[in-house]
Design a protein around this motif. Structure first.
Motif, mmCIF file in Angstrom:
data_model
loop_
_atom_site.group_PDB
_atom_site.id
_atom_site.type_symbol
_atom_site.label_atom_id
_atom_site.label_comp_id
_atom_site.label_asym_id
_atom_site.label_seq_id
_atom_site.Cartn_x
_atom_site.Cartn_y
_atom_site.Cartn_z
ATOM 1 N N PHE A 97 -7.048 -3.220 2.310
ATOM 2 C CA PHE A 97 -8.455 -3.638 2.480
ATOM 3 C C PHE A 97 -8.636 -5.005 2.065
ATOM 4 O O PHE A 97 -9.608 -5.729 2.767
ATOM 5 C CB PHE A 97 -9.248 -2.736 1.438
ATOM 6 N N PHE A 98 -7.961 -5.831 1.060
ATOM 7 C CA PHE A 98 -8.193 -7.065 0.833
ATOM 8 C C PHE A 98 -7.358 -7.962 1.562
ATOM 9 O O PHE A 98 -7.213 -9.325 1.391
ATOM 10 C CB PHE A 98 -7.594 -7.245 -0.683
ATOM 11 N N GLY A 99 -6.417 -7.601 2.524
ATOM 12 C CA GLY A 99 -5.521 -8.319 3.392
ATOM 13 C C GLY A 99 -4.411 -8.932 2.664
ATOM 14 O O GLY A 99 -4.028 -9.920 3.045
ATOM 15 N N LEU A 100 -3.960 -8.379 1.420
ATOM 16 C CA LEU A 100 -2.584 -8.873 0.976
ATOM 17 C C LEU A 100 -1.497 -8.181 1.513
ATOM 18 O O LEU A 100 -1.588 -7.212 1.996
ATOM 19 C CB LEU A 100 -2.708 -8.432 -0.514
ATOM 20 N N PRO A 101 -0.404 -8.910 1.647
ATOM 21 C CA PRO A 101 0.645 -8.636 2.347
ATOM 22 C C PRO A 101 1.575 -7.375 1.410
ATOM 23 O O PRO A 101 1.229 -7.456 0.288
ATOM 24 C CB PRO A 101 1.838 -9.894 2.220
ATOM 25 N N ASP A 102 2.240 -6.607 2.080
ATOM 26 C CA ASP A 102 2.959 -5.617 1.591
ATOM 27 C C ASP A 102 4.329 -6.127 1.248
ATOM 28 O O ASP A 102 5.372 -6.571 2.164
ATOM 29 C CB ASP A 102 3.185 -4.372 2.436
ATOM 30 N N VAL A 103 4.646 -6.127 -0.082
ATOM 31 C CA VAL A 103 5.843 -7.027 -0.525
ATOM 32 C C VAL A 103 6.939 -6.042 -1.098
ATOM 33 O O VAL A 103 8.127 -6.439 -1.267
ATOM 34 C CB VAL A 103 5.573 -8.004 -1.679
ATOM 35 N N LYS A 104 6.734 -4.501 -0.792
ATOM 36 C CA LYS A 104 7.453 -3.594 -1.232
ATOM 37 C C LYS A 104 9.057 -3.863 -0.630
ATOM 38 O O LYS A 104 10.171 -3.764 -1.097
ATOM 39 C CB LYS A 104 7.158 -2.252 -1.112
ATOM 40 N N PRO A 105 9.223 -4.036 0.886
ATOM 41 C CA PRO A 105 10.440 -4.151 1.426
ATOM 42 C C PRO A 105 11.135 -5.460 0.934
ATOM 43 O O PRO A 105 12.512 -5.358 0.571
ATOM 44 C CB PRO A 105 10.226 -4.340 2.966
ATOM 45 N N MET A 106 10.511 -6.568 0.573
ATOM 46 C CA MET A 106 11.028 -7.727 0.068
ATOM 47 C C MET A 106 11.729 -7.175 -1.521
ATOM 48 O O MET A 106 12.777 -7.607 -1.832
ATOM 49 C CB MET A 106 10.171 -8.832 -0.213
ATOM 50 N N THR B 32 -5.506 4.362 -3.064
ATOM 51 C CA THR B 32 -4.039 3.956 -3.667
ATOM 52 C C THR B 32 -3.928 2.524 -3.512
ATOM 53 O O THR B 32 -4.721 1.863 -3.131
ATOM 54 C CB THR B 32 -3.065 4.598 -2.687
ATOM 55 N N PRO B 33 -2.923 2.105 -4.252
ATOM 56 C CA PRO B 33 -2.687 0.670 -4.328
ATOM 57 C C PRO B 33 -2.449 0.137 -2.892
ATOM 58 O O PRO B 33 -2.750 -1.080 -2.543
ATOM 59 C CB PRO B 33 -1.243 0.502 -5.136
ATOM 60 N N GLU B 34 -1.867 0.818 -2.105
ATOM 61 C CA GLU B 34 -1.614 0.513 -0.566
ATOM 62 C C GLU B 34 -2.704 0.307 0.115
ATOM 63 O O GLU B 34 -3.177 -0.802 0.853
ATOM 64 C CB GLU B 34 -0.758 1.387 -0.022
ATOM 65 N N GLU B 35 -3.764 1.037 0.038
ATOM 66 C CA GLU B 35 -4.937 0.949 0.398
ATOM 67 C C GLU B 35 -5.900 -0.159 0.013
ATOM 68 O O GLU B 35 -6.400 -0.608 1.015
ATOM 69 C CB GLU B 35 -5.780 2.372 0.452
ATOM 70 N N ALA B 36 -5.916 -0.403 -1.174
ATOM 71 C CA ALA B 36 -6.641 -1.647 -1.766
ATOM 72 C C ALA B 36 -5.844 -2.850 -1.202
ATOM 73 O O ALA B 36 -6.589 -3.891 -0.863
ATOM 74 C CB ALA B 36 -6.411 -1.646 -3.241
ATOM 75 N N ARG B 37 -4.701 -2.897 -1.224
ATOM 76 C CA ARG B 37 -3.862 -4.061 -0.732
ATOM 77 C C ARG B 37 -4.383 -4.451 0.705
ATOM 78 O O ARG B 37 -4.684 -5.315 1.235
ATOM 79 C CB ARG B 37 -2.408 -4.012 -0.815
#
Length: 83
Positions: free
Chosen positions: A17-26, A10-15
């Motif tokens: 894995f690559f260490g990208l922040p989760d910006v959905k709450p913002m 999923t996009p969340e899993e890929a994010r």
């Protein structure tokens, strides 16, 4: 030699894995602010100003062109409609 690797995630899993922040709450908070502001502005506007704001400039330009056309027609035919 050609190697193909298919990764099913999923996009969340890929994010993650690559260490990208989760910006959905913002994004959710910003979208809520935008929605609140738009609702407040729509309630404050009267119908006439909303139509003027939403009318594309092309339609207003068309009205001006139509007025110019009729003025030219009246001038060409004379003031009383007869040449």
């Amino acid at each position: 030699m050609k190697i193909t690797v298919n990764i099913d995630c999923t996009p969340e899993e890929a994010r993650h894995f690559f260490g990208l922040p989760d910006v959905k709450p913002m994004q959710d908070a910003l979208m809520q602010q935008i929605q609140d502001r738009m609702s407040a502005n729509l309630q404050a506007m009267d119908p006439e100003s909303m139509v003027k704001t939403w009318l594309p400039a092309g339609l207003q330009g068309f009205e001006q062109m139509q007025k110019i056309f009729w003025t030219q027609m009246n001038n060409a035919m004379g003031k009383d409609g007869k040449k």
